[in-house]
Design a protein around this motif. Structure first.
Motif, PDB file in Angstrom:
ATOM      1  N   VAL A  17       0.735  -1.169   0.010  1.00 56.01           N
ATOM      2  CA  VAL A  17       0.067  -0.164   0.019  1.00 56.01           C
ATOM      3  C   VAL A  17       0.868   1.378  -0.112  1.00 56.01           C
ATOM      4  O   VAL A  17       0.676   2.280  -0.629  1.00 56.01           O
ATOM      5  CB  VAL A  17      -0.754   0.033   1.398  1.00 56.01           C
ATOM      6  CG1 VAL A  17      -1.794   1.128   1.367  1.00 56.01           C
ATOM      7  CG2 VAL A  17      -1.892  -1.133   1.253  1.00 56.01           C
ATOM      8  N   ILE A  18       1.838   1.032   0.898  1.00 52.89           N
ATOM      9  CA  ILE A  18       2.940   2.372   0.789  1.00 52.89           C
ATOM     10  C   ILE A  18       3.556   2.648  -0.625  1.00 52.89           C
ATOM     11  O   ILE A  18       3.647   3.815  -1.031  1.00 52.89           O
ATOM     12  CB  ILE A  18       3.778   2.157   1.802  1.00 52.89           C
ATOM     13  CG1 ILE A  18       3.351   2.191   3.216  1.00 52.89           C
ATOM     14  CG2 ILE A  18       4.940   3.067   1.620  1.00 52.89           C
ATOM     15  CD1 ILE A  18       4.462   1.741   4.392  1.00 52.89           C
ATOM     16  N   GLU A  19       3.825   1.513  -1.375  1.00 56.93           N
ATOM     17  CA  GLU A  19       4.733   1.672  -2.562  1.00 56.93           C
ATOM     18  C   GLU A  19       3.368   2.121  -3.604  1.00 56.93           C
ATOM     19  O   GLU A  19       3.778   3.031  -4.296  1.00 56.93           O
ATOM     20  CB  GLU A  19       4.908   0.228  -3.020  1.00 56.93           C
ATOM     21  CG  GLU A  19       5.824   0.232  -4.562  1.00 56.93           C
ATOM     22  CD  GLU A  19       6.150  -1.225  -4.823  1.00 56.93           C
ATOM     23  OE1 GLU A  19       6.457  -1.215  -6.001  1.00 56.93           O
ATOM     24  OE2 GLU A  19       6.432  -1.847  -3.955  1.00 56.93           O
ATOM     25  N   GLN A  20       2.197   1.592  -3.711  1.00 58.80           N
ATOM     26  CA  GLN A  20       1.088   1.710  -4.724  1.00 58.80           C
ATOM     27  C   GLN A  20       0.445   3.220  -4.369  1.00 58.80           C
ATOM     28  O   GLN A  20      -0.246   3.484  -5.047  1.00 58.80           O
ATOM     29  CB  GLN A  20       0.332   0.574  -4.794  1.00 58.80           C
ATOM     30  CG  GLN A  20       1.197  -0.675  -5.492  1.00 58.80           C
ATOM     31  CD  GLN A  20       0.205  -1.788  -5.709  1.00 58.80           C
ATOM     32  OE1 GLN A  20      -1.114  -1.746  -5.169  1.00 58.80           O
ATOM     33  NE2 GLN A  20       0.737  -2.863  -5.932  1.00 58.80           N
ATOM     34  N   GLY A  21       0.344   3.464  -3.035  1.00 64.68           N
ATOM     35  CA  GLY A  21      -0.408   4.643  -2.482  1.00 64.68           C
ATOM     36  C   GLY A  21      -1.972   4.419  -2.271  1.00 64.68           C
ATOM     37  O   GLY A  21      -2.476   3.174  -2.658  1.00 64.68           O
TER      38      GLY A  21
ATOM     39  N   LEU B 234       1.007   9.170  17.924  1.00 62.48           N
ATOM     40  CA  LEU B 234       0.338  10.720  17.604  1.00 62.48           C
ATOM     41  C   LEU B 234       0.310  11.671  18.848  1.00 62.48           C
ATOM     42  O   LEU B 234       0.078  12.828  18.705  1.00 62.48           O
ATOM     43  CB  LEU B 234      -1.132  10.357  17.381  1.00 62.48           C
ATOM     44  CG  LEU B 234      -1.620   9.373  16.315  1.00 62.48           C
ATOM     45  CD1 LEU B 234      -3.233   8.987  16.385  1.00 62.48           C
ATOM     46  CD2 LEU B 234      -1.319   9.921  14.817  1.00 62.48           C
ATOM     47  N   GLY B 235       0.770  11.167  19.902  1.00 56.63           N
ATOM     48  CA  GLY B 235       0.898  11.749  21.268  1.00 56.63           C
ATOM     49  C   GLY B 235       1.689  13.000  20.974  1.00 56.63           C
ATOM     50  O   GLY B 235       1.239  13.997  21.843  1.00 56.63           O
ATOM     51  N   GLU B 236       2.756  13.205  20.430  1.00 56.33           N
ATOM     52  CA  GLU B 236       3.708  14.341  20.286  1.00 56.33           C
ATOM     53  C   GLU B 236       3.055  15.483  19.404  1.00 56.33           C
ATOM     54  O   GLU B 236       3.564  16.637  19.340  1.00 56.33           O
ATOM     55  CB  GLU B 236       4.969  13.998  19.960  1.00 56.33           C
ATOM     56  CG  GLU B 236       5.632  12.873  20.907  1.00 56.33           C
ATOM     57  CD  GLU B 236       5.770  13.601  22.373  1.00 56.33           C
ATOM     58  OE1 GLU B 236       6.055  14.735  22.474  1.00 56.33           O
ATOM     59  OE2 GLU B 236       5.515  12.665  23.101  1.00 56.33           O
TER      60      GLU B 236
ATOM     61  N   VAL C 192       4.003  -0.523  17.444  1.00 54.80           N
ATOM     62  CA  VAL C 192       4.614   0.831  17.194  1.00 54.80           C
ATOM     63  C   VAL C 192       5.178   1.075  15.957  1.00 54.80           C
ATOM     64  O   VAL C 192       5.136   1.952  15.275  1.00 54.80           O
ATOM     65  CB  VAL C 192       5.197   1.216  18.518  1.00 54.80           C
ATOM     66  CG1 VAL C 192       5.700   2.491  18.348  1.00 54.80           C
ATOM     67  CG2 VAL C 192       4.543   1.018  19.528  1.00 54.80           C
ATOM     68  N   GLU C 193       5.838   0.043  15.511  1.00 55.05           N
ATOM     69  CA  GLU C 193       6.728   0.058  14.141  1.00 55.05           C
ATOM     70  C   GLU C 193       6.028   0.288  13.322  1.00 55.05           C
ATOM     71  O   GLU C 193       6.048   1.097  12.214  1.00 55.05           O
ATOM     72  CB  GLU C 193       7.696  -1.003  14.134  1.00 55.05           C
ATOM     73  CG  GLU C 193       8.586  -1.026  13.139  1.00 55.05           C
ATOM     74  CD  GLU C 193       9.517  -2.229  12.702  1.00 55.05           C
ATOM     75  OE1 GLU C 193      10.005  -2.339  11.794  1.00 55.05           O
ATOM     76  OE2 GLU C 193       9.753  -3.075  13.722  1.00 55.05           O
ATOM     77  N   ALA C 194       4.744  -0.733  13.042  1.00 55.53           N
ATOM     78  CA  ALA C 194       3.827  -0.594  11.928  1.00 55.53           C
ATOM     79  C   ALA C 194       3.126   0.620  11.721  1.00 55.53           C
ATOM     80  O   ALA C 194       3.030   1.365  10.800  1.00 55.53           O
ATOM     81  CB  ALA C 194       3.092  -1.864  11.978  1.00 55.53           C
ATOM     82  N   PHE C 195       2.653   1.134  13.012  1.00 55.00           N
ATOM     83  CA  PHE C 195       1.927   2.398  12.951  1.00 55.00           C
ATOM     84  C   PHE C 195       2.753   3.317  12.585  1.00 55.00           C
ATOM     85  O   PHE C 195       1.965   4.430  12.043  1.00 55.00           O
ATOM     86  CB  PHE C 195       1.394   2.508  14.522  1.00 55.00           C
ATOM     87  CG  PHE C 195       0.341   1.222  14.775  1.00 55.00           C
ATOM     88  CD1 PHE C 195      -0.172   0.378  13.932  1.00 55.00           C
ATOM     89  CD2 PHE C 195       0.150   1.326  16.300  1.00 55.00           C
ATOM     90  CE1 PHE C 195      -1.046  -0.543  14.480  1.00 55.00           C
ATOM     91  CE2 PHE C 195      -1.000   0.325  16.530  1.00 55.00           C
ATOM     92  CZ  PHE C 195      -1.431  -0.537  15.848  1.00 55.00           C
TER      93      PHE C 195
ATOM     94  N   GLU D 114       3.912   7.887   8.832  1.00 56.12           N
ATOM     95  CA  GLU D 114       4.918   8.549   7.879  1.00 56.12           C
ATOM     96  C   GLU D 114       4.401   8.573   6.410  1.00 56.12           C
ATOM     97  O   GLU D 114       4.890   9.567   5.719  1.00 56.12           O
ATOM     98  CB  GLU D 114       6.261   7.938   8.250  1.00 56.12           C
ATOM     99  CG  GLU D 114       6.804   8.326   9.673  1.00 56.12           C
ATOM    100  CD  GLU D 114       7.927   7.548   9.946  1.00 56.12           C
ATOM    101  OE1 GLU D 114       8.604   6.675   8.999  1.00 56.12           O
ATOM    102  OE2 GLU D 114       8.504   8.007  10.735  1.00 56.12           O
ATOM    103  N   ASN D 115       3.714   7.595   6.020  1.00 60.12           N
ATOM    104  CA  ASN D 115       3.446   7.430   4.748  1.00 60.12           C
ATOM    105  C   ASN D 115       2.105   7.711   4.364  1.00 60.12           C
ATOM    106  O   ASN D 115       1.404   7.117   3.260  1.00 60.12           O
ATOM    107  CB  ASN D 115       3.740   5.904   4.266  1.00 60.12           C
ATOM    108  CG  ASN D 115       5.356   5.622   3.894  1.00 60.12           C
ATOM    109  OD1 ASN D 115       6.107   5.986   3.126  1.00 60.12           O
ATOM    110  ND2 ASN D 115       5.823   5.138   5.007  1.00 60.12           N
ATOM    111  N   LYS D 116       1.062   8.460   5.267  1.00 61.74           N
ATOM    112  CA  LYS D 116      -0.053   8.809   5.167  1.00 61.74           C
ATOM    113  C   LYS D 116      -1.000   7.431   4.785  1.00 61.74           C
ATOM    114  O   LYS D 116      -1.942   7.434   3.938  1.00 61.74           O
ATOM    115  CB  LYS D 116      -0.171   9.849   3.959  1.00 61.74           C
ATOM    116  CG  LYS D 116       0.460  10.933   4.487  1.00 61.74           C
ATOM    117  CD  LYS D 116       0.348  12.079   3.283  1.00 61.74           C
ATOM    118  CE  LYS D 116       0.999  13.471   4.026  1.00 61.74           C
ATOM    119  NZ  LYS D 116       2.261  13.413   4.229  1.00 61.74           N
TER     120      LYS D 116
END
Length: 547
Positions: free
Chosen positions: A282-286, A371-373, A337-340, A345-347
């Motif tokens: 999904v990140i690659e194809q959008g 999202l907390g920061e 957390v890594e996946a989220f 970062e890639n919307k």
């Protein structure tokens, strides 16, 4: 409306309408007149439509200048709503339910045995018998079925029967043998092989133990997937839905759905949330939608726990009816957390299945780490979701609105679970169970869905459950917190404006207003004023076409 009157109404409407068409095919503009609810708390007498869009909303005079053949007058008593969205369903699963042995409504182990014996007689001798939809709640035997129960009627081939919630299955001894499951088979991470007092597998497989029998299941090749998606989409449209938030989707299904849409074979809008393994793809194809917004790729759906019915929902404390068990954790903090973070970062929109109170707490905590920061506007922008949010500690409920997290909830779960949830949870945990009203009070964007094929997938049932908070037979149950029922306006919002917001389409879906898509769900009566089965879906219009 009686059946005969309904038939008359349908006949009158069919004189100008047929599936895949509308007066717009022959008229530059056309109108629908009658009792039209245009948005939560808003109504009109007429809607004017040109092409895919609504061009005007107002009183009946909007239709005065149009030829008779360009006006669809709703039958007396009928109600039109903005196109309803099922905010959580499994489109392929709905289709496969219609194509395989459907065990929905089975009332006992004895009836289950009768149904599978009959189904086995119609199969080739060595073919696996596969079915879905049983749920033991209310069965006179007071327990789940076992391999021994299935063996009494079918033992010459594998039998695999998935529970309605999709988080447990029962298989017969032949299936256990073919899959190599013995008393020495270790429980996979996030799953459980149920065993008797001697350690022997009983035939019940919970959550991540279910893939142990994958090789015995009917193969889902492209043709079967295509048929399943087509049947599922047609079923959803026939029930009155105009859109589906499609969960746990494989990438190949998105390709098929786009092909179906291009061929004019897709009767509902589909917003896809893909399986976790598809994140990089999904990140690659959008993300994004087809030009007509019929097929969208929105994000990824993760899982933190299992289901309450099979005691896989992750709880802080033991199940009240089974000390020592607290459910299953299907995702660990570091991986989550890594996946989220990668998705953010890639919307890529994130949603996570969480049913138990600890499951919901963990997901909220992991979302917070990403999202907390951010400031208030930024942390709400991604519109992340939690699917089900069934059992939530009361002090965790405000965290949803604070972080802009959508609780995507299925009202019908509450009216089915009320028969066993109190025993599973105990009275104290019911305070945050299926708490739609409290979520609304705290400002959350509550979305309604059905989780079909786990539930029937009928919007009439979802509306009834949300507003009445009773079982279909009128049962409510002691301490079932009727104050959590929602108002008519809130219920409409759950399936229209809130659902549109959750998929970033609030500027074109969710209400009948100028410039919005002409998506309309029409019922023979008012679903908020009658018993759930006293009205019927008359028509769905999507993009100005009758689907």
């Amino acid at each position: 409306m009686t059946y005969s009157l309904l038939s008359v109404a349908m006949a009158a409407m069919s004189s100008v309408l047929s599936a895949g068409s509308a007066p717009g095919d022959t008229c530059e503009s056309w109108a629908m007149t009658g009792d039209i609810r245009t948005a939560p708390g808003e109504a009109a007498e007429a809607v004017l439509i040109s092409g895919e869009r609504v061009t005007a909303v107002g009183d009946a005079s909007l239709a005065d200048a149009l030829p008779a053949e360009c006006v669809v007058a709703l039958p007396e008593g009928a109600v039109a709503l903005p196109g309803l969205h099922d905010g959580h369903a499994h489109l392929l699963g709905v289709g496969l339910r219609e194509m395989t042995l459907n065990l929905e409504g089975t009332t006992s182990i004895a009836e289950l045995q009768t149904r599978i014996k009959s189904a086995a007689a119609e199969l080739d001798k060595c073919e696996t018998l596969y079915g879905r939809g049983w749920i033991e709640t209310g069965w006179p035997e007071g327990r789940m079925p076992t391999a021994a129960d299935l063996d009494k009627v079918v033992k010459d081939r594998p039998v695999i029967l998935v529970r309605a919630d999709g988080h447990a299955m029962v298989v017969n001894t032949m299936a256990l043998k073919r899959a190599g499951i013995t008393k020495d088979t270790a429980d996979p991470e996030g799953g459980r092989v149920e065993r008797d007092e001697k350690g022997k597998a009983t035939g019940l497989l919970i959550d991540m133990a279910m893939p142990l029998v994958d090789d015995l299941l009917p193969k889902l090749d492209e043709d079967r997937r295509r048929e399943g998606l087509k049947v599922g989409a047609e079923k959803m449209a026939s029930l009155g839905w105009t859109g589906v938030h499609n969960m746990s989707v494989n990438p190949e299904d998105v390709v098929i759905l786009k092909e179906m849409s291009a061929a004019g074979e897709l009767p509902v809008r589909v917003f896809n949330y893909l399986v976790p393994g598809a994140l990089d793809q999904v990140i690659e194809q959008g993300t994004g939608c087809t030009d007509d917004d019929m097929v969208c790729t929105n994000g990824i759906k993760f899982y933190v726990d299992g289901a309450l019915g099979s005691r896989g929902a992750l709880l802080f404390h033991d199940y009240a009816d089974q000390p020592g068990k607290r459910g299953l954790q299907l995702m660990q903090k570091e991986d989550a957390v890594e996946a989220f973070q990668k998705a953010y970062e890639n919307k890529v929109q994130v949603t996570t299945h969480a049913i138990g109170d600890k499951g919901n707490f963990l997901v909220l905590d992991w979302y917070k780490r990403v999202l907390g920061e951010l400031d208030a506007t930024e942390r709400k922008a991604p519109r992340w979701r939690i699917e089900h949010a069934q059992i939530v500690r009361p002090n965790d409920i405000p965290r949803f609105a604070f972080y802009g997290i959508t609780p995507s909830m299925q009202p019908s779960h509450a009216i089915g679970d009320l028969f066993f949830a109190p025993a599973r949870l105990g009275e104290q945990r019911l305070l945050g169970a299926y708490a739609w009203g409290r979520f609304f009070e705290n400002g959350a964007n509550v979305v309604g869905g059905s989780d079909a094929p786990v539930e029937k997938g009928d919007p009439r049932i979802e509306i009834f459950a949300a507003t009445k908070r009773k079982a279909l037979d009128g049962t409510q149950g002691e301490n079932w917190h009727p104050e959590e029922a929602v108002t008519e306006e809130q219920a409409i919002a759950m399936f229209t404006t809130n659902a549109a917001y959750a998929v970033f389409k609030e500027d074109r879906l969710g209400r009948l207003a100028e410039g919005f898509y002409a998506d309309i769900s029409v019922f023979s009566g008012d679903p908020f004023e009658t018993d759930w089965n006293a009205t019927n879906a008359l028509m769905t219009v999507v993009g100005g076409k009758v689907r």
